[in-house]
Design an enzyme around this catalytic site. Structure first.
Site, short mmCIF file in Angstrom:
data_model
loop_
_atom_site.label_atom_id
_atom_site.label_comp_id
_atom_site.label_asym_id
_atom_site.label_seq_id
_atom_site.Cartn_x
_atom_site.Cartn_y
_atom_site.Cartn_z
N GLU A 119 0.93 -1.14 -0.02
CA GLU A 119 0.17 -0.14 -0.04
C GLU A 119 0.85 1.26 0.20
OE1 GLU A 119 -4.13 -0.28 2.35
OE2 GLU A 119 -2.56 0.71 3.49
N LYS A 140 2.50 4.60 0.94
CA LYS A 140 2.81 5.41 2.19
C LYS A 140 2.82 6.75 1.95
CE LYS A 140 5.78 5.30 6.25
NZ LYS A 140 5.77 6.61 6.64
N ARG A 144 -1.30 11.31 10.61
CA ARG A 144 -2.30 10.16 10.90
C ARG A 144 -3.66 10.55 11.76
NH1 ARG A 144 -0.27 4.51 12.32
NH2 ARG A 144 -2.24 3.28 12.14
N ARG A 181 -2.42 11.05 16.37
CA ARG A 181 -1.86 9.87 17.11
C ARG A 181 -1.63 10.02 18.61
NH1 ARG A 181 3.00 7.92 13.43
NH2 ARG A 181 3.52 6.70 15.22
N GLU A 234 -4.63 8.75 6.62
CA GLU A 234 -3.62 9.85 6.70
C GLU A 234 -3.97 11.05 5.91
OE1 GLU A 234 -0.52 8.82 7.93
OE2 GLU A 234 1.04 10.11 7.08
N PHE A 252 -7.01 3.96 4.87
CA PHE A 252 -6.19 2.73 4.55
C PHE A 252 -6.76 1.43 5.60
CE2 PHE A 252 -3.20 5.36 7.00
CZ PHE A 252 -3.22 4.58 8.07
N ARG A 271 3.45 -2.21 17.63
CA ARG A 271 4.43 -2.04 16.58
C ARG A 271 4.97 -3.52 16.07
NH1 ARG A 271 6.82 2.06 14.42
NH2 ARG A 271 6.50 3.48 16.34
N LYS A 278 7.13 -0.75 6.94
CA LYS A 278 7.19 0.33 5.98
C LYS A 278 8.41 0.32 5.34
CE LYS A 278 8.94 2.79 9.97
NZ LYS A 278 8.44 3.56 11.26
P1 AMP Z 1 6.91 6.35 10.30
O1 AMP Z 1 5.92 7.61 11.00
O2 AMP Z 1 7.82 6.39 9.31
O3 AMP Z 1 7.01 5.55 11.50
O4 AMP Z 1 5.68 5.54 9.53
C1 AMP Z 1 4.27 4.86 10.01
C2 AMP Z 1 3.37 5.94 9.59
O5 AMP Z 1 3.23 6.10 8.26
C3 AMP Z 1 2.08 5.69 10.09
O6 AMP Z 1 1.92 6.20 11.42
C4 AMP Z 1 0.94 6.68 9.28
O7 AMP Z 1 0.92 7.91 9.97
C5 AMP Z 1 1.84 6.59 7.81
N1 AMP Z 1 1.11 6.24 6.97
C6 AMP Z 1 1.09 6.72 5.81
N2 AMP Z 1 0.64 5.70 4.94
C7 AMP Z 1 0.28 4.22 5.55
C8 AMP Z 1 -0.52 3.32 5.21
N3 AMP Z 1 -0.87 3.10 3.97
N4 AMP Z 1 -0.74 2.56 6.13
C9 AMP Z 1 -0.26 2.69 7.49
N5 AMP Z 1 0.56 3.74 7.81
C10 AMP Z 1 0.57 4.74 6.81
#
Ligand code: AMP
Length: 561
Positions: free
Chosen positions: A246, A248, A253, A268, A296, A334, A408, A414
């Site tokens: 999917e 990102k 969020r 969050r 998001e 999502f 987590r 990711k």
């Molecule tokens: P990070 O902030 O780099 O730890 O990545 C996780 C964050 O990516 C999540 O908390 C979401 O805010 C964001 N995110 C963006 N697109 C998605 C998606 N398709 N599924 C889940 N999280 C996503």
């Protein structure tokens, strides 16, 4: 009697802090919880989580550090200097409060014992105060409490108000204490708490033997599922033959709750951010069914995402309606967590995705782009396509996975390309908090711009305690200007920092800021003349930018002396 004393809560917390044995902490807490009268149990439980009000409560009790210090000074006559010294000695505002309350200039004429429900009623009223007089009303409430509180009560009252109890009470222990207190299985309490996000309400259910009644509740936000990091594309297929790739999205969020013609968006941190995005209200309300979704918010340039910093502008502004025109947003849904009366969290992603596809989303709200992939080549392809659409990369999800609030794990992974690291020089340092209150552990750092240094960020994580000790001694000897907590220092210590992105920012004189900087190491092998340049920062920014830089943007002047 159906009330209980703050004194007993404070004494319990003190005794929980006094033992390092987890079993003993649970035993002391559960004994305390068991004997609490019915109406006090939920309130005290929320306090034990280090909050006055549970997440999603319509009001927020904004009593900051400054207000607490002001009231304490007012009551004790302590000077700024004394407060700063006490803070440096204790590293904790609760301890400072205990000490200053003991030095109160006048004692109440008829000191009453502080009761939990009476104190709570006062705080709830203060939280409900709105508009101009709100800050003053909150200070008055705080003052009324600290006027009466004994030192130990003041210590924990202030810790609850500032959101950190510091008694070694992790969420899990608290859940265990509730389970022990009322003879319920710990797993049932944990699960109920994840769904309801209100340990107070869960404790009340546990006491009634009714934990099975716990479910997601509209307008009660709960914790988000988090993603782990994918190190290689191959890793995605270690436990699964097929995964969901999917896009990102690089934004913020939100958890969407919509039911009975009412809509709420939670961040969050489970704060209500609904008013920040007025243009999403109508499409989200128009879905036609009650639902909870995970999504998001992205700054939106018509057909593509705009850089994250645009969204930051949007979040900071007090006039969301005016900003909506200038920085439009889109929302990418999502996940679906509840539809109507049906909780979906335990269903596999596949099914939750189908639930999302069955609902009617209208622009600027979209269902996230994603597809099933079965091999590394297809995953790489999906990654490239996501980048081409202007997104950060992918979140690779297991199709059979439930939604795990607050976890987590490896069910979501990711994948985003790491940016280059930068070598920066420390120009300013600051004392930390808590166990770092006596060391210079927060670093403001700069890059080179010709003959000048330009600040690009601040970081406080990544070094070992020993390294921080060593640096503290060095910085103390090489201070250029001492401003109390903060000092400018000789620009000689070079750090290598990693970060998530370069953003435009008016916080620093470079006009840029590193997002989520982390110190990788001290570059003792490098001198300040070899550090990265502002040009490099600019080019990193441009590489990741998906639209030309905002021409009206002017970095502020001033900066490193
Ligand atoms: P990070 O902030 O780099 O730890 O990545 C996780 C964050 O990516 C999540 O908390 C979401 O805010 C964001 N995110 C963006 N697109 C998605 C998606 N398709 N599924 C889940 N999280 C996503």
């Amino acid at each position: 009697m159906s009330d209980a004393l703050w004194e007993d809560l404070a004494a319990t917390l003190e005794s929980v802090a006094a033992t390092s044995s987890k079993r003993e902490k649970v035993a002391r807490l559960s004994a305390y919880l068991r004997q609490l009268p019915e109406p006090v149990l939920p309130v005290a439980c929320v306090y034990l989580t280090g909050r006055v009000l549970p997440p999603g409560h319509p009001h927020k009790l904004q009593i900051g550090w400054a207000a607490v210090v002001e009231v304490l000074q007012d009551l004790s006559g302590a000077s700024d200097r004394e407060v700063a010294d006490l803070y440096l000695r204790w590293g904790d505002l609760g301890d400072v409060a205990a000490e200053l309350v003991a030095r109160r200039r006048t004692e109440p004429l008829f000191p009453e014992r502080l009761s939990i429900l009476a104190a709570h009623a006062l705080l709830e009223r203060a939280a409900a105060a709105a508009g101009k007089g709100a800050a003053a009303a909150r200070r008055r409430a705080l003052r009324a409490l600290l006027e009466q509180a004994r030192p130990l009560e003041a210590k924990y009252l202030v810790r609850v108000l500032t959101g950190d109890l510091r008694v070694g009470l992790k969420e899990g222990l608290l859940q265990e204490a509730v389970a022990t207190a009322f003879g319920a299985p710990a797993e049932a309490v944990r699960r109920a708490d994840l769904l309801q996000s209100d340990l107070g309400a869960v404790a009340a259910l546990a006491r009634r033997g009714a934990l099975q009644e716990a479910s997601l509740q509209y307008f009660r936000p709960f914790r988000f599922m988090l993603a782990g990091t994918l190190s290689t594309p191959e890793e995605a297929f270690e436990d699964a033959a097929e995964v969901f790739a999917e896009d990102k999205y690089d934004g913020v969020r939100v958890q969407v709750h919509c039911a009975g013609g009412r809509l709420a968006l939670y961040s969050r941190t489970l704060d209500d951010v609904t008013p920040a995005f007025p243009e999403l209200h109508r499409p989200l309300l128009g879905v036609g069914e009650a639902y909870m979704a995970d999504a998001e918010v992205v700054a939106w340039a018509g057909a593509r995402p705009a850089p994250f910093h645009r969204l930051q502008q949007r979040l900071r502004r007090t006039d969301p309606e005016a900003m909506a025109g200038q920085v439009p947003v889109a929302l990418f849904v999502f996940d679906l967590l509840r539809v109507g009366d049906r909780d979906l969290v335990d269903f596999p992603l596949e099914e939750r995705r189908r639930a999302g596809e069955a609902l009617r989303w209208t622009p600027p709200v979209y269902l996230a782009t994603g597809r099933r992939v079965r091999d590394v080549a297809a995953l790489r392809q999906a990654f490239q396509e996501a980048r081409a659409r202007g997104n950060e990369g992918l979140v690779v999800k297991r199709l059979d996975a439930p939604y795990q609030p607050g976890r987590r794990g490896r069910l979501w992974l990711k994948w985003k390309e790491p940016l280059a690291t930068l070598d920066v020089v420390v120009v300013g340092v600051e004392f930390g908090h808590g166990k770092r209150a006596r060391v210079l552990s927060d670093y403001t750092f700069a890059v080179r711009d010709g003959d000048r240094l330009r600040v690009v960020g601040r970081a406080y994580s990544g070094l070992t305690d020993a390294e921080i000790q060593q640096l503290t001694a060095w910085f103390q000897e090489h201070t250029v200007r001492d401003l109390g907590r903060f000092r400018w220092v000789e620009p000689r210590v070079v750090l290598e920092v990693a970060f998530d992105a370069v953003t435009r920012s008016d916080r620093h004189d470079s006009g840029y800021a590193l997002r989520f900087p982390r110190i990788l190491r001290v570059r003792t092998d490098k001198g300040p003349e070899e550090i990265s340049t502002l040009e490099e920062v600019e080019s990193l920014y441009l590489q990741q930018a998906r639209e030309p830089p905002d021409p009206s943007f002017r970095p502020p002047t001033g900066g490193v002396p």
